[in-house]
Design a protein around this motif. Sequence first.
Motif, mmCIF file in Angstrom:
data_model
loop_
_atom_site.group_PDB
_atom_site.id
_atom_site.type_symbol
_atom_site.label_atom_id
_atom_site.label_comp_id
_atom_site.label_asym_id
_atom_site.label_seq_id
_atom_site.Cartn_x
_atom_site.Cartn_y
_atom_site.Cartn_z
ATOM 1 N N LEU A 247 0.836 -1.201 0.000
ATOM 2 C CA LEU A 247 0.000 0.000 0.000
ATOM 3 C C LEU A 247 0.871 1.252 0.000
ATOM 4 C CD1 LEU A 247 -2.654 -1.177 2.596
ATOM 5 C CD2 LEU A 247 -3.136 -0.606 0.210
ATOM 6 N N MET A 248 0.647 2.123 -0.932
ATOM 7 C CA MET A 248 1.332 3.414 -1.089
ATOM 8 C C MET A 248 2.792 3.279 -1.530
ATOM 9 S SD MET A 248 -0.048 5.977 1.905
ATOM 10 C CE MET A 248 0.698 7.459 1.221
ATOM 11 N N GLY A 249 3.469 2.242 -1.094
ATOM 12 C CA GLY A 249 4.875 2.090 -1.427
ATOM 13 C C GLY A 249 5.688 1.720 -0.206
ATOM 14 N N GLU A 250 6.917 1.304 -0.442
ATOM 15 C CA GLU A 250 7.786 0.850 0.641
ATOM 16 C C GLU A 250 8.091 2.003 1.605
ATOM 17 O OE1 GLU A 250 12.077 -1.495 1.082
ATOM 18 O OE2 GLU A 250 11.045 -1.403 -0.854
ATOM 19 N N GLY A 251 8.029 1.689 2.912
ATOM 20 C CA GLY A 251 8.371 2.668 3.933
ATOM 21 C C GLY A 251 7.267 3.636 4.297
ATOM 22 N N ARG A 252 6.045 3.379 3.835
ATOM 23 C CA ARG A 252 4.934 4.299 4.104
ATOM 24 C C ARG A 252 4.007 3.793 5.215
ATOM 25 N NH1 ARG A 252 4.342 7.350 -0.700
ATOM 26 N NH2 ARG A 252 3.065 8.803 0.518
ATOM 27 N N GLY A 253 4.447 2.793 5.977
ATOM 28 C CA GLY A 253 3.591 2.168 6.976
ATOM 29 C C GLY A 253 3.091 3.107 8.057
ATOM 30 N N PHE A 254 3.993 3.952 8.585
ATOM 31 C CA PHE A 254 3.578 4.873 9.641
ATOM 32 C C PHE A 254 2.592 5.903 9.105
ATOM 33 C CE2 PHE A 254 7.026 3.158 12.118
ATOM 34 C CZ PHE A 254 6.602 3.319 13.421
ATOM 35 N N GLU A 255 2.821 6.333 7.906
ATOM 36 C CA GLU A 255 1.926 7.300 7.278
ATOM 37 C C GLU A 255 0.520 6.729 7.161
ATOM 38 O OE1 GLU A 255 2.052 9.877 3.120
ATOM 39 O OE2 GLU A 255 3.814 8.722 3.741
ATOM 40 N N ILE A 256 0.429 5.469 6.751
ATOM 41 C CA ILE A 256 -0.869 4.816 6.613
ATOM 42 C C ILE A 256 -1.515 4.617 7.981
ATOM 43 C CG2 ILE A 256 -2.028 2.690 5.873
ATOM 44 C CD1 ILE A 256 0.200 2.417 3.748
#
Length: 427
Positions: A247-256
């Motif tokens: 989802l959204m791209g690699e490294g975007r987990g906190f943002e999501i």
Amino acid sequence: MNNLTMSDGARPLLDAVIKHIAENVDPITEEFYRLGEGRADRWSYAPGQLELLETAKKKARANGLWNFFLPNAETGEGLSNLDYAYIAAELGKNPLASETLNCSAPDTGNMEVLERVGTPEQKEKWLKPLLAGEIRSAYAMTEPNVASSDAKNISTSAVLDGDEWVINGEKFYISGAGDPRCKIMITMVKTSPEAETFKQQSQILVPIDTPGVTIVGPMHVFGHDDAPHGHMHIKFENVRVPKENILMGEGRGFEISQLRLGPGRIHHCMRSIGAADRALDMMLDRAINRQAFGKRIVDLGKNMETISRARIDIEAMRMMVLKAARAMDVLGNKEARIWVSAVKAMVPERVCQIIDQSMQVHGAAGISQWFPLAEMYTGQRTLRFADGPDEVHHHVVARAEVQSFQNSNDRRSSHGGVARGKMFEGP
């Protein structure tokens, strides 16, 4: 920030929701749970249960009472967070009400994520059936081997191997994963361990039937497995999913996570207000209609004061939740995070107290299967951990107060004055 009035356009919807619950949900609730008693497979539904639920869902959808939780989105009703707060409080009064309107957690948060950041392909495959109420979902974040309240600790790994992510790790308390209708999980993983701290995590869509996904069993809550919904212990062993599932791209987990958890936290609190109202109504019914020692229970001891304090707390919580919802509408989810943390720290704890007092007024029957209070208490006590424990939210609020106080004093120090921090000031 101080205009907490429901919009004129939403008022007919609130009336319709109240009518729907009274006519289509309340009458089936007792039968729904009766049918589920003693079923052979606890992780399925007994014959007739889903038929009752689907009938209520069809009636709700036919009347336009569907997907209220998506604010200002084409896929939902387009309600503001403030408008939805009024509706969600009604939904909290009956355990089936939210699902009949397709507004149940964890699906609401997952649908909001997919609606906001999903690719067209991801939306077609997963969002579309979720919005239609045809499947259910789960959010896999919490892990047994690390303190997951600090999301930086999440250690389930995802390594890109050609065109696939290979996932290994362990999760627990994954709510909803026991439901046979659950088909997809949004899974928090570590994809970039060498990246800067808040760029190490990503979120990946993992179909629950993917080889290597093993549901070990349910985590019990106060001795109950909450079947068939469940809060499951899950292992991921060389689970392979297409790289396009990120989802959204690699490294975007906190943002999501911030996109998902802000609305999710306040939705929980909205529904909790309804649960508190229900507990107080039950307390009043019991206290007024039973006698002991020659008096009505309501007239014994400090029970009148208990009732007063419960109503005062409910209205104080309601105002806080409405203002947090208004802050999300006016300031945006990120800037409203202090308000959201404030209500998340405040509401479940106080609702627990009100339910506990209602149980006390009911006597021993209050903690029995004859009344829903014990189950209501379990849900609210669990909520003090879900989407961040109380301590994390108190820390967020206190940190903001300390910073505001220090900044204000710095500005006024040349005049020798002392300024008070006010993090909750409106724009």
